[in-house]
Design a protein around this motif. Structure first.
Motif: not given
Length: 352
Positions: A1-30
């Motif tokens: 699982m760790k190999r697929f995580m971004p290797d920088t702080v910026f990458g991890r924060l950006f991926g975390l924000v995108v994942l949170a926004v995407l998950a929230s939109h999917i839940l709102v759509f449902a």
């Protein structure tokens, strides 16, 4: 699982924000799909009986159709879901950013207490691993420089003893004059300075582990040792145990008491315990120190000739060693002249 995580702080924060926004939109759509008219949660209208005419009103006891869900309720639920998702992402991201900083702060605190403390584990994003690597390299360089300095001074001290011994033997063969006596005193003082310097460096390099110290027993032991040597030393006050470095703290108090009885004839140790700090004061009955020289007197090899007798011994390292030992215990050493005469050395140790 760790190999697929971004290797920088910026990458991890950006991926975390995108994942949170995407998950929230999917839940709102449902949620909107579920609450929309005709959706899965919408109740089907009851079929009309064939016996009733369409133009006739339904009987009073017939079940009423629930009103369609309000779009405002769906919007509020959607906003709540997005708020929860972004809050969780922000909390996790803040922890991810703070963890390397906390790790460096803890390692820096350990380094100040013990140069031989274990290195930081290099883990986390690329920036955290790089900072840990640089810190570990800095710790190794500091340790190597101190070891080199100790070896150099030990070698110089050893090499200087030989000519000093030859000079002392040569002086013995001279006629009994005042010049020979002065030379012998100078040689003895140089030898004392070399011994004190090596002792000072050995005390700096001493590695200790933090442990719980019975400070009451430690202070009583310091006073008893001084009393056995014929000095007037008394103790007042009580104190609970404290976390610290026992050998460094013992050396600090020994030097302060030795300084007090050497220049002030007697010493009084007083303990003042509190919830946040412990204060140990050593007071003598000597002449004190001029106010404009108090800060200077704690520097290495500094002696105040006007208030301290040069012939009474010492090379000006006692207070320096005591101050460094107090710092190693995360404490502070301060000096002040007592109102009724004498000098008060105060050691303040934190309890947190």
């Amino acid at each position: 699982m760790k190999r697929f995580m971004p290797d920088t702080v910026f990458g991890r924060l950006f991926g975390l924000v995108v994942l949170a926004v995407l998950a929230s939109h999917i839940l709102v759509f449902a949620v909107f799909i579920n609450l929309a008219p005709g959706g899965p949660s919408a109740e089907r209208p009851a079929p009309q009986s064939s016996a009733l005419r369409p133009d006739r009103a339904q009987p009073p006891d017939a079940p009423r159709r629930p009103p369609p869900p309000s779009p405002l309720n769906g919007m509020l639920i959607g906003l709540l879901i997005q708020f929860i998702a972004v809050t969780v992402a922000a909390w996790y991201g803040a922890r991810m950013l703070a963890r390397p900083i906390q790790q460096l702060a803890t390692a820096a605190e350990r380094l100040g207490d013990n140069l031989s403390s274990p290195p930081i584990e290099e883990q986390g994003p690329r920036e955290a691993r790089r900072a840990s690597r640089v810190f570990n390299r800095m710790q190794d360089n500091i340790r190597a420089q101190i070891e080199t300095r100790e070896r150099f001074l030990a070698a110089v001290s050893h090499d200087l003893r030989t000519p000093l011994t030859r000079m002392k033997l040569s002086i013995e063969s001279l006629a009994d004059t005042g010049v020979g006596e002065r030379l012998r005193n100078d040689i003895g003082e140089m030898t004392s300075m070399l011994d004190a310097t090596l002792s000072y460096l050995r005390g700096e390099a001493l590695d200790e582990a933090w442990q719980r110290i019975d400070i009451q027993s430690l202070v009583d032991s310091v006073a008893e040792d001084a009393q056995e040597n014929g000095y007037q030393v008394s103790v007042s006050g009580q104190a609970e145990p404290i976390e610290g470095l026992p050998h460094a703290l013992r050396r600090c108090l020994d030097n302060l008491v030795d300084n007090a009885v050497r220049y002030g004839e007697a010493a009084t140790l007083s303990l003042t315990d509190g919830p946040s700090s412990l204060v140990i004061e050593v007071r003598d009955k000597g002449p004190g120190i001029p106010e404009n020289r108090i800060a200077q007197v704690m520097e290495p090899f500094v002696r105040i000739e006007d208030s301290r007798n040069r012939n009474s011994g010492g090379v000006g390292l006692g207070l320096s060693i005591a101050r460094d030992a107090a710092h190693r215990n995360r404490g502070e050493l301060s000096l002040r002249n007592a109102p009724g005469g004498g000098l008060i050395a105060r050691v303040t140790l934190p309890r947190d």
